[in-house]
Structure formats: structure tokens, C-alpha cells
Design a protein around this motif. Structure first.
Motif, PDB file in Angstrom:
ATOM      1  N   SER A   1     -45.294  21.515  48.338  1.00  0.00           N
ATOM      2  CA  SER A   1     -46.109  22.572  48.936  1.00  0.00           C
ATOM      3  C   SER A   1     -47.460  21.949  49.269  1.00  0.00           C
ATOM      4  O   SER A   1     -48.017  21.214  48.457  1.00  0.00           O
ATOM      5  N   TRP A   2     -47.977  22.249  50.468  1.00  0.00           N
ATOM      6  CA  TRP A   2     -49.185  21.554  50.911  1.00  0.00           C
ATOM      7  C   TRP A   2     -50.037  22.456  51.793  1.00  0.00           C
ATOM      8  O   TRP A   2     -49.515  23.156  52.663  1.00  0.00           O
ATOM      9  N   VAL A   3     -51.346  22.420  51.586  1.00  0.00           N
ATOM     10  CA  VAL A   3     -52.269  23.189  52.418  1.00  0.00           C
ATOM     11  C   VAL A   3     -52.705  22.319  53.591  1.00  0.00           C
ATOM     12  O   VAL A   3     -53.287  21.244  53.399  1.00  0.00           O
TER      13      VAL A   3
ATOM     14  N   MET B   1     -53.644  27.039  55.512  1.00  0.00           N
ATOM     15  CA  MET B   1     -52.447  27.744  55.076  1.00  0.00           C
ATOM     16  C   MET B   1     -51.497  26.806  54.340  1.00  0.00           C
ATOM     17  O   MET B   1     -51.377  25.625  54.689  1.00  0.00           O
ATOM     18  N   PRO B   2     -50.785  27.334  53.325  1.00  0.00           N
ATOM     19  CA  PRO B   2     -49.822  26.505  52.597  1.00  0.00           C
ATOM     20  C   PRO B   2     -48.461  26.512  53.292  1.00  0.00           C
ATOM     21  O   PRO B   2     -48.018  27.540  53.819  1.00  0.00           O
ATOM     22  N   TYR B   3     -47.824  25.351  53.287  1.00  0.00           N
ATOM     23  CA  TYR B   3     -46.500  25.199  53.888  1.00  0.00           C
ATOM     24  C   TYR B   3     -45.553  24.542  52.891  1.00  0.00           C
ATOM     25  O   TYR B   3     -45.972  23.734  52.051  1.00  0.00           O
TER      26      TYR B   3
ATOM     27  N   TRP C   1     -45.006  31.066  51.663  1.00  0.00           N
ATOM     28  CA  TRP C   1     -45.492  29.999  52.541  1.00  0.00           C
ATOM     29  C   TRP C   1     -45.626  30.485  53.981  1.00  0.00           C
ATOM     30  O   TRP C   1     -44.955  31.439  54.399  1.00  0.00           O
ATOM     31  N   SER C   2     -46.449  29.808  54.736  1.00  0.00           N
ATOM     32  CA  SER C   2     -46.495  30.013  56.180  1.00  0.00           C
ATOM     33  C   SER C   2     -45.277  29.336  56.802  1.00  0.00           C
ATOM     34  O   SER C   2     -44.791  28.324  56.297  1.00  0.00           O
TER      35      SER C   2
ATOM     36  N   LEU D   1     -49.144  31.249  49.244  1.00  0.00           N
ATOM     37  CA  LEU D   1     -50.006  32.180  49.971  1.00  0.00           C
ATOM     38  C   LEU D   1     -50.921  33.004  49.073  1.00  0.00           C
ATOM     39  O   LEU D   1     -52.094  33.206  49.384  1.00  0.00           O
ATOM     40  N   ASN D   2     -50.393  33.524  47.962  1.00  0.00           N
ATOM     41  CA  ASN D   2     -51.220  34.389  47.114  1.00  0.00           C
ATOM     42  C   ASN D   2     -51.895  33.620  45.984  1.00  0.00           C
ATOM     43  O   ASN D   2     -52.468  34.223  45.077  1.00  0.00           O
TER      44      ASN D   2
END
Length: 294
Positions: A116-118, A123-125, A158-159, A82-83
Motif C-alpha cells: 500500500s502506497w501514498v 491518495m493511497p493505492y 484504496w483509490s 483511505l480512512n
């Protein structure tokens, strides 16, 4: 609120015409598949991780399906998060995935790949990407992100995912599987202040016969918690397999030498009787497999 359940294409799942066990969980019997669980060292460079993943796939061409740990491709807790979405490792993750997908297409190995994937929403998940012999079939986003009563944890990185993902293991699309990412399954009391939603039961009641549980649980400062954490994960894996009548394939990361232990969460395969039928030695890089009949 219970998570919604769809197939990987977002369509409602058809009703099963199958025998039910006393707990009301569908039992599907039929084909046998050789399924593997991998433990690998997950570094902070997606480029290096992707090369390791490709080699593992190439070294195990006999497998029908192979599970990799949580964030095996991107690295755990590094971009994209996220950041820090637009970072060099984000592009490395994209490039590394192309490398992995090329090998997957060539060998037609079914994969459950943590990264981790956008997504398209920007948004990243914390994600598990699913590939069958025909290629990419969909993704699952971690729902039960770790946090505490005071906040913090993965919820800051993460989202949050919001639905289960079900996919098929066989060409005839009759053998259903699901995937959960670490705390989605274990729901550690310290990191799950809102309690366990029992996502396993939701999958079981939708006719899933096998669940992949991918983790990245490295204890870098061994202490009094280690043994009780190990007991928690071991018993929960065996208890849920037995209770739901499902196979569980668990994949955890392996630490670098001298940088902790994965003692608290095993890599292996548990049968519907709650028995380990394959299990990798702690802190070992490798793949264990078992011929699974569903």
C-alpha cells in the motif's frame, strides 16, 4: 471503457514488428531469465515485513526477477489506507521500502513488490512497485478493487488505479512484462459486480510475454467455498496462459500457522501451454523459480 496502456514512463508503446499467433497476440522469443515467485507471511507491521523481504532477496541472489505478494511490504488492509493514511505504519512502510531498495540495488535483482502506497496525489493505492537491475522503474495501481453489489470491500480502502503498466525484463528493452494484482486477474464473480474487463487481453495485445499476478488471498474461515475457489484460480491461471500464449508468475501470501490457508490461490509459474512448471506447496513460505525463455 478499456484501461489505457503506457510504458512505465507514461510514453506511448512502439509498434511491435513480430510474428503473431492465430489469436493475434504478439510472440517474442529470445533471452532466458531466471524468474522466481515468493510466498511469505505478510504481517501488519511494515518494519517486520521489510526485514523478511530483505532476507528473501538476499537468500536468492541468482534470480533475475522475484515477485512478492500483494501488500507484502505494508501489510494487507492496514495503513496507509483511505480512512487511515497518517498512521505509524505509513512511516514504517516508507522506511521499510528504503531498506528493501538498498538490498535491491546491491544485488540488482528485478522486483515486483506489493505494498500500500501514498502517491503524489495524496491518495493511497494498492500498488505493485517495479524494480529492474538499475532501480525503480515505475508502479502499477490495482484497478479491479474488490466490492459487492452492496458496496464495501477494497473499494473502501484504496483509490482505484486506471491504467495498465508495461515494463521490460531485459537490458535491451525488448521483453515486455506486465503485472496485475489479485482481482485484476481473477475477477471473482462475488467481488466484481461490474464484470471482468479482461486486463490480460489488453496486456497480451500490447506485446506482453509474461505477467506477474500478485495476491494476498488467505481464507481464515475454511468452508464450502474453498475447493471451488481453488478450481477457479487454478483453471483461470492455466487457461489465460494457454489462451494468450503468455507466461504467468503467481505469488500469494502465506498465512501464519493456525490462521487460515492460502489453499485457494497457488504460488508458482505457468508456461504458455497452460502447464505448471513450478509450484509451491500450499501454506509454505518459500520461493519457486523457473528459467523462462521469451
Amino acid at each position: 471503457m478499456n484501461a489505457q496502456t503506457t510504458n512505465i514512463e507514461g510514453k506511448p508503446l512502439p509498434q511491435l514488428d513480430s510474428q503473431m499467433n492465430p489469436l493475434g497476440v504478439s510472440k517474442i522469443t529470445g533471452n532466458s531469465l531466471l524468474i522466481g515467485a515468493c510466498s511469505m507471511r505478510v504481517g501488519r507491521s511494515a518494519r517486520m515485513n521489510s526485514h523478511a523481504i530483505v532476507k528473501i532477496i538476499e537468500d536468492n541472489p541468482e534470480l533475475d526477477w522475484l515477485a512478492f505478494p500483494e501488500c507484502a511490504l505494508s501489510g494487507y488492509g492496514v495503513a496507509p489506507i483511505l480512512n487511515n493514511i497518517n498512521a505509524p505504519n505509513t512511516q514504517e512502510t516508507i522506511d521499510g521500502l528504503k531498506r528493501v531498495e538498498m538490498t535491491q540495488r546491491e544485488l540488482e535483482t528485478g522486483l515486483v513488490l506489493g505494498t500500500s502506497w501514498v502517491e503524489k496525489d495524496g491518495m493511497p493505492y494498492n500498488q505493485a512497485r517495479i524494480y529492474d537491475k538499475f532501480g525503480f522503474r515505475g508502479a502499477y495501481n490495482k484497478q479491479l478493487l474488490t466490492t459487492t453489489f452492496k458496496g464495501g470491500g477494497e473499494a473502501n480502502a484504496w483509490s482505484k488505479g486506471w491504467e495498465n503498466t508495461i515494463f521490460f525484463l531485459d537490458d535491451m528493452k525488448t521483453r515486455r512484462a506486465g503485472v496485475l494484482i489479485c482481482n485484476d486477474f481473477f475477477a471473482h464473480p462475488f467481488f466484481t459486480p461490474k464484470g471482468d474487463p479482461y486486463l490480460m487481453w489488453q496486456l497480451a495485445r500490447d506485446g506482453v510475454g509474461l505477467v506477474f499476478v500478485i495476491s494476498n488471498t488467505i481464507c481464515r474461515d475454511p468452508g464450502d467455498w474453498d475447493q471451488i475457489n481453488r478450481d477457479w484460480t487454478d483453471v483461470k491461471l492455466r487457461m489465460f496462459a494457454r489462451t494468450t500464449g503468455m507466461w504467468i508468475v503467481a505469488s500469494n501470501a502465506c498465512p501464519e500457522k493456525g490462521e487460515g490457508s492460502n489453499f485457494t490461490s497457488p504460488t508458482g509459474i505457468v508456461n504458455p501451454q497452460g502447464e505448471w512448471v513450478a509450484r509451491l506447496e500450499d501454506n509454505t513460505v518459500g520461493v519457486v523459480s523457473h528459467l523462462v525463455t521469451l
